[in-house]
Scaffold this active site. Structure first.
Site, mmCIF file in Angstrom:
data_model
loop_
_atom_site.group_PDB
_atom_site.id
_atom_site.type_symbol
_atom_site.label_atom_id
_atom_site.label_comp_id
_atom_site.label_asym_id
_atom_site.label_seq_id
_atom_site.Cartn_x
_atom_site.Cartn_y
_atom_site.Cartn_z
ATOM 1 C CE1 TYR A 55 21.334 -0.853 36.871
ATOM 2 C CE2 TYR A 55 20.032 0.995 36.099
ATOM 3 C CZ TYR A 55 20.597 -0.237 35.872
ATOM 4 O OH TYR A 55 20.436 -0.855 34.657
ATOM 5 C CB CYS B 57 31.858 -0.132 25.270
ATOM 6 S SG CYS B 57 32.508 -1.814 25.453
ATOM 7 N NE ARG B 58 31.403 -2.654 30.086
ATOM 8 C CZ ARG B 58 30.940 -3.331 29.034
ATOM 9 N NH1 ARG B 58 29.759 -3.064 28.527
ATOM 10 N NH2 ARG B 58 31.675 -4.272 28.476
#
Length: 329
Positions: A57, A209-210
């Protein structure tokens, strides 16, 4: 803030986990470092004591910012830190590959400890299964790290039940991190029941979900270069509009509880069988506050049934999160 025992570990964790993929900026169009640290500190103030991160990340940036926040907080006492291993990237930070060899795992854990500024990692997870490395070898490395006191508990991410079984032949598995949200529900078929039966704690990711489940999209948006959603088939025009219509219908259910759509979606995930905790990312302190608002209330059986009805009405060609899988060596 609701707390729960994480599987068979001794960890008492908030049911809301602060996710830090967005903190690193990579795949999300960048991130402001000061705001990111502020989001972590605000989450801690609100009782979110569980933080999930990973070296990939931001290619170390997320872990560094978590470490900076922990230093400002006064240390990691009382904070549960989960991070990962088993991915590598090229010098240009463009190609990401799976690599869960013992050598890579041993290298990564020392890098993560340094970036996080801690002496021991509470939950250390293999990020993706590496088909080029025997699971026995990867697990042996994790068991050695546990015996050396560098990690406390062993976790897996994105593993199937047969893959978990194979890992468990060579060492304990205490946690699993699968994708799971209202629109991506494959985990409820086998993975979550498997974890419940074997008392493996779960941190489900992708709960919004993004961003689809935040309710902020109209279905006409485009995304900049480097944004993960450019590759997500859910954000291609035809499917995008289907999902937005479903979210618009669910907004009414959220409003009946006086909650935002994001809070409704995360609460839905939290109430599903086999779910121990839900990961929710935050770019800002305000988003951390919104995430904390999923604790202390519940959806009714009628709400849950209506969600299923809405999906059946609007989503005609559903797709999962398979596009996110990194390449093999």
């Amino acid at each position: 803030m609701e707390r729960i025992r994480f599987g068979e570990t001794d960890l008492e964790v908030s049911r809301v986990v602060l996710g830090t993929w967005v903190t690193g900026g990579w795949a999300w169009g960048g991130a402001d470092e000061r705001e990111a640290v502020g989001a972590i500190l605000r989450a801690l103030e609100l009782g979110i004591n569980f933080i999930d991160t990973a070296p990939v990340y931001g290619f170390g940036k997320s872990e560094e910012l978590v470490g900076r926040a922990l230093k400002e907080w006064g240390g990691s006492n009382g904070v549960v830190i989960a991070t990962k291993c088993g991915l590598e990237w090229d010098d240009a930070q463009r190609v990401i590959r799976r690599n869960a060899t013992p050598e890579r795992i041993r290298f990564e854990v020392d890098q993560s400890l340094r970036r996080l500024g801690v002496d021991r990692i509470d939950l250390y997870q293999i990020h993706w299964p590496d088909p080029e490395t025997p699971f026995a070898d990867s697990m042996a490395a994790l068991v050695d790290l546990r015996e050396a006191g560098k990690i406390r508990w062993i976790g897996l991410s994105n593993f199937s039940p047969p893959q978990i079984d194979e890992c468990r032949r060579h060492g304990p598995v205490h946690g699993l991190q699968p994708p799971f949200n209202i629109f991506e529900r494959d985990a409820e078929k086998e993975i979550l029941p498997y974890c419940a039966e074997n008392r493996i704690g779960t941190l489900v990711y992708g709960g919004l979900c993004r961003g689809l489940l935040t309710g902020k999209f109209t279905g006409t948006e485009t995304f900049p270069k480097g944004d993960l959603r450019q590759m997500d088939p859910k954000f291609k025009p035809d499917r995008f509009r289907q999902y937005v219509k479903a979210v618009d219908a669910m907004k009414k259910l959220a409003a009946a509880h006086g909650r935002t759509m994001a809070q409704f979606a995360l609460r839905w995930a939290l109430q599903q069988p086999g779910v121990t905790t839900v990961i929710a990312g935050a770019r800002t302190a305000a988003q951390a506050e919104e995430n904390a608002g999923i604790s202390g209330w519940a959806l009714s059986p009628d709400d849950l049934e209506k969600v299923d009805q809405i999906l059946a009405t609007y989503i005609k060609n559903p797709v999962g999160p398979e596009f996110m899988a990194p390449g093999r060596r």
